[in-house]
Design an enzyme around this catalytic site. Structure first.
Site, PDB file in Angstrom:
ATOM      1  N   ARG A 126     143.794  45.520 -42.229  1.00 39.70           N
ATOM      2  CA  ARG A 126     144.618  45.941 -43.356  1.00 39.70           C
ATOM      3  C   ARG A 126     144.701  47.474 -43.397  1.00 39.70           C
ATOM      4  O   ARG A 126     143.723  48.169 -43.094  1.00 39.70           O
ATOM      5  CB  ARG A 126     143.953  45.428 -44.625  1.00 39.70           C
ATOM      6  CG  ARG A 126     144.670  45.724 -45.925  1.00 39.70           C
ATOM      7  CD  ARG A 126     145.901  44.902 -46.076  1.00 39.70           C
ATOM      8  NE  ARG A 126     146.395  44.833 -47.437  1.00 39.70           N
ATOM      9  CZ  ARG A 126     147.616  44.426 -47.742  1.00 39.70           C
ATOM     10  NH1 ARG A 126     148.470  44.071 -46.785  1.00 39.70           N
ATOM     11  NH2 ARG A 126     148.005  44.341 -48.988  1.00 39.70           N
ATOM     12  N   THR A 397     156.754  39.947 -44.639  1.00 36.51           N
ATOM     13  CA  THR A 397     155.584  39.862 -43.787  1.00 36.51           C
ATOM     14  C   THR A 397     155.932  38.879 -42.669  1.00 36.51           C
ATOM     15  O   THR A 397     156.979  38.252 -42.692  1.00 36.51           O
ATOM     16  CB  THR A 397     154.417  39.397 -44.683  1.00 36.51           C
ATOM     17  OG1 THR A 397     154.212  40.402 -45.659  1.00 36.51           O
ATOM     18  CG2 THR A 397     153.154  39.120 -43.943  1.00 36.51           C
ATOM     19  N   ASP A 439     150.971  47.529 -52.830  1.00 36.24           N
ATOM     20  CA  ASP A 439     150.099  46.371 -53.070  1.00 36.24           C
ATOM     21  C   ASP A 439     148.868  46.732 -53.908  1.00 36.24           C
ATOM     22  O   ASP A 439     148.112  45.861 -54.315  1.00 36.24           O
ATOM     23  CB  ASP A 439     149.663  45.722 -51.751  1.00 36.24           C
ATOM     24  CG  ASP A 439     150.662  44.670 -51.290  1.00 36.24           C
ATOM     25  OD1 ASP A 439     151.561  44.325 -52.068  1.00 36.24           O
ATOM     26  OD2 ASP A 439     150.532  44.184 -50.145  1.00 36.24           O
ATOM     27  N   SER A 468     145.747  41.982 -50.795  1.00 33.30           N
ATOM     28  CA  SER A 468     146.829  41.277 -50.112  1.00 33.30           C
ATOM     29  C   SER A 468     146.880  39.822 -50.568  1.00 33.30           C
ATOM     30  O   SER A 468     145.926  39.300 -51.152  1.00 33.30           O
ATOM     31  CB  SER A 468     146.569  41.326 -48.603  1.00 33.30           C
ATOM     32  OG  SER A 468     147.460  40.482 -47.921  1.00 33.30           O
ATOM     33  N   SER A 469     148.007  39.179 -50.289  1.00 36.38           N
ATOM     34  CA  SER A 469     148.116  37.726 -50.506  1.00 36.38           C
ATOM     35  C   SER A 469     148.140  36.967 -49.179  1.00 36.38           C
ATOM     36  O   SER A 469     148.266  35.736 -49.173  1.00 36.38           O
ATOM     37  CB  SER A 469     149.407  37.394 -51.260  1.00 36.38           C
ATOM     38  OG  SER A 469     149.398  37.965 -52.523  1.00 36.38           O
ATOM     39  N   GLY A 489     155.751  36.087 -47.369  1.00 36.99           N
ATOM     40  CA  GLY A 489     156.274  35.710 -48.689  1.00 36.99           C
ATOM     41  C   GLY A 489     155.593  36.398 -49.845  1.00 36.99           C
ATOM     42  O   GLY A 489     155.684  35.912 -50.978  1.00 36.99           O
ATOM     43  N   GLY A 490     154.887  37.522 -49.608  1.00 36.80           N
ATOM     44  CA  GLY A 490     154.252  38.216 -50.727  1.00 36.80           C
ATOM     45  C   GLY A 490     153.361  37.260 -51.500  1.00 36.80           C
ATOM     46  O   GLY A 490     152.582  36.494 -50.925  1.00 36.80           O
TER      47      GLY A 490
HETATM   48  N1  GLY Z   1     152.165  42.966 -48.371  1.00 34.60           N
HETATM   49  C1  GLY Z   1     152.043  41.611 -48.703  1.00 34.60           C
HETATM   50  C2  GLY Z   1     150.627  41.176 -48.770  1.00 34.60           C
HETATM   51  O1  GLY Z   1     149.791  41.769 -48.128  1.00 34.60           O
HETATM   52  O2  GLY Z   1     150.314  40.256 -49.451  1.00 34.60           O
END
Ligand code: GLY
Length: 586
Positions: A126, A397, A439, A468-469, A489-490
């Site tokens: 990340r 993503t 984020d 993050s998701s 998909g966020g």
């Molecule tokens: N940028 C989307 C996530 O990391 O969840």
């Protein structure tokens, strides 16, 4: 009359795993309605540039990714004797070229690995905030977020993690032991160009104003009008990839490429420094795991919220026999949405970078999770809050799933955050910067681009990773690999993976049906069920509205890639109908 029917439906029992409970919807009156979901199985006919395959069964190895060129690169590496990690590295670099909206070297990601022998691990690459980041860097003098400041341009970027992540994955698990071979296909593609799909042409055309606004000079993406089949050539990106090929980590975090990054930052008001680049390190972390109906779920720990929230969701619905309550019935949707409401409330409060914030271990504790559902009312939608927020539907993503000939598996989700990230290309180095800083909770309590709210746990701090998701996930059953799955998909990533897992485990769907089925999503705030067209039959939707749910329709949720291993040991792969995604195997 309608009212009478509702009363009678609500008085029927919810069937739990081993018993009926006396409150709830009928489990017998709901129809299983799946409306022409699979009409669009092949996009190859609509887009003749590439031979795209959406559903495939194979004996030995498989790659499912967002682009057919990347899928081919990964399979070629496996054919040359590489393992799933080798293929993943090659696919990551290939996507940075052929899928510029989300594939990247200027972003970051998460990798979940399961070896053929059952060893499991995860790699966190990340992005991190610069050492010069501050909690109020996106706020005005009154303490309010400045529109777009965390979303576009130089200041929106975190320190990229992808290159160090790939190097660390290579050092620990590569079988080929030939780094150059893994990077070269991406270099060739960037140097010689590749034909863009219709979807890519549309995206590039739509976003031209943003490329112009957030770059100090024209980039490879500038053009008056892109058409399907046009060649996208990225010479500067090819040079950067060549430096990575020849020098590994230092080809990116030091030397010419680092000069280009720091110069770009200085010219455009960014804050990433030489020291930030040099200091960046990807981290191996222990996966989060749980048992769900006899299946072992292996997923990504913080700084992704994905694994913990997925575990909460599954454990909240585990007591119920979803099969008898029926797929996409009002009762099933209500149950899953109420689980989502609770899990996302926990996410907002408790989750952040574990190197900076102590994430409570109780969050994945079964009895804690069961207690969260004590006030679940099968007849009434709970209210999250009176506040409602808009959602921006850019969630670019990307995910890929790989199984190699030995049975090693990689589930990898990687991102620039929004489509084309910050829209800023590093001059001289040719790659897009992420806009991952959005984020963070730019202001605790204020929603980000996905409408997600966060708290102190995810506030901006120097050198911290943003929450993050992303939910790359692997499932095993009885000690054997069963499923490799993930999606972009966020905030919808977690609920999409949740639905895919439930579709396979509870509803016995094959890989294709599980991921092509329409999806819905709830994230606590805003208090609304986001739904794809036809995800919930109209009759069920009316029932849900009567008990207090509200809906917002949208076109597509996620672009999932899944591989399911059948009881006969075959690999069954599926690539999402919602994009140019492609799955192939042999
Ligand atoms: N940028 C989307 C996530 O990391 O969840």
């Amino acid at each position: 009359m309608i009212f009478q029917n509702i009363i009678s439906l609500l008085s029927k029992p919810y069937k739990m795993q081993n018993k009926y409970i006396s409150i709830g919807f009928s489990n017998i009156l709901y129809l299983i309605i799946i409306l022409n979901l699979f009409a669009c199985k092949q996009s190859g006919d609509q887009n003749a540039i590439y031979n795209i395959s959406k559903s495939v069964t194979a004996d030995s190895a498989m790659v499912a990714s967002a682009h057919p060129l990347a899928t081919s690169v990964g399979l070629d590496i496996i054919r040359q004797g590489g393992n799933a990690i080798d293929a993943a590295i090659a696919v990551q670099f290939a996507l940075a070229v052929c899928y510029p909206g989300a594939g990247n070297i200027g972003g970051g990601g998460f990798l979940v690995y399961r070896s053929k022998d059952g060893e499991i691990s995860t790699l966190d690459y990340r992005e991190k905030a610069s050492s010069f980041a501050t909690a109020d860097m996106y706020l005005d003098s009154l303490g309010n977020p400045i529109t777009d400041k965390s979303l576009y341009g130089h200041l929106a970027a975190g320190v990229p993690g992808t290159v160090d992540g790939m190097v660390k994955a290579f050092e620990k698990y590569s079988k080929l032991k030939d780094w150059k071979k893994l990077v070269q296909p991406a270099i060739d593609m960037a140097e010689n160009g590749f034909k863009i799909t219709e979807r890519e042409a549309e995206n590039l055309n739509e976003d031209q104003p943003l490329f112009i606004k957030y770059n100090l000079a024209p980039t490879a993406f500038h053009k008056d009008k892109w058409n399907a089949g046009d060649l996208l050539i990225q010479k500067e990106l090819a040079q950067t990839l060549a430096a990575i090929r020849d020098k590994g980590r230092s080809g990116f975090y030091e030397g010419n490429v680092a000069d280009h990054i720091v110069n770009e930052m200085k010219a455009g008001g960014g804050i990433i420094t030489y020291d930030d680049l040099k200091a960046y390190q990807a981290v191996w972390r222990s996966p989060v795991t749980t048992m769900y109906k006899g299946n072992k779920i292996i997923s990504m720990p913080p700084p992704s919220s994905g694994g913990i929230v997925l575990i909460q969701l599954l454990k909240m619905v585990e007591p119920y026999d979803l099969r008898s309550i029926k797929f996409q019935s009002a009762a099933t949707v209500h149950l899953m949405v109420e689980a989502e409401r609770r899990a996302f409330a926990d996410r907002a409060k408790h989750l952040g970078d574990p190197d900076f914030y102590k994430v409570p271990s109780v969050l994945t504790d079964s009895s804690y999770i069961q207690r969260r559902m004590v006030n679940f009312n099968p007849r009434v939608a709970n209210k999250s809050d009176s506040i409602s927020y808009g959602m921006i539907e850019s969630e670019e993503t990307t995910h890929f799933s790989i199984v190699d000939t030995e049975g090693n598996a990689v589930s990898l989700t990687t991102t620039l955050n929004g489509g084309y990230g910050a829209y800023t290309v590093v001059r001289g180095a040719g790659f897009l910067l992420n806009n991952e800083m959005d984020d963070f909770s730019v202001k605790p309590g204020t929603p980000n681009m996905y409408g997600l709210v966060g708290a102190e746990a995810n506030k901006i701090e120097p050198n911290k990773r943003m929450l993050s998701s992303m939910t790359p996930t692997i499932i095993e059953k009885d000690g054997k690999l069963k499923m490799v799955v993930g999606t972009p998909g966020g905030s919808t990533i977690i609920t999409s993976v949740f639905q895919a897992v439930v579709n396979v485990i509870d509803f016995d769907m094959d890989a294709d049906k599980a991921i092509q089925s329409p999806r819905f999503h709830h994230q606590w705030l805003p208090d609304v069920i986001i739904t794809e067209k036809d995800a919930i039959p109209l009759s069920e939707r009316k029932l849900l509205e009567i008990i207090g749910h509200t809906f917002k329709d949208r076109n597509a949720i996620g672009r999932m890639e899944a591989i399911v291993i059948t009881n006969q040991g075959k690999l069954q792969g599926a690539a999402d109908r919602r994009g140019d995604d492609d799955v192939k195997g042999f």
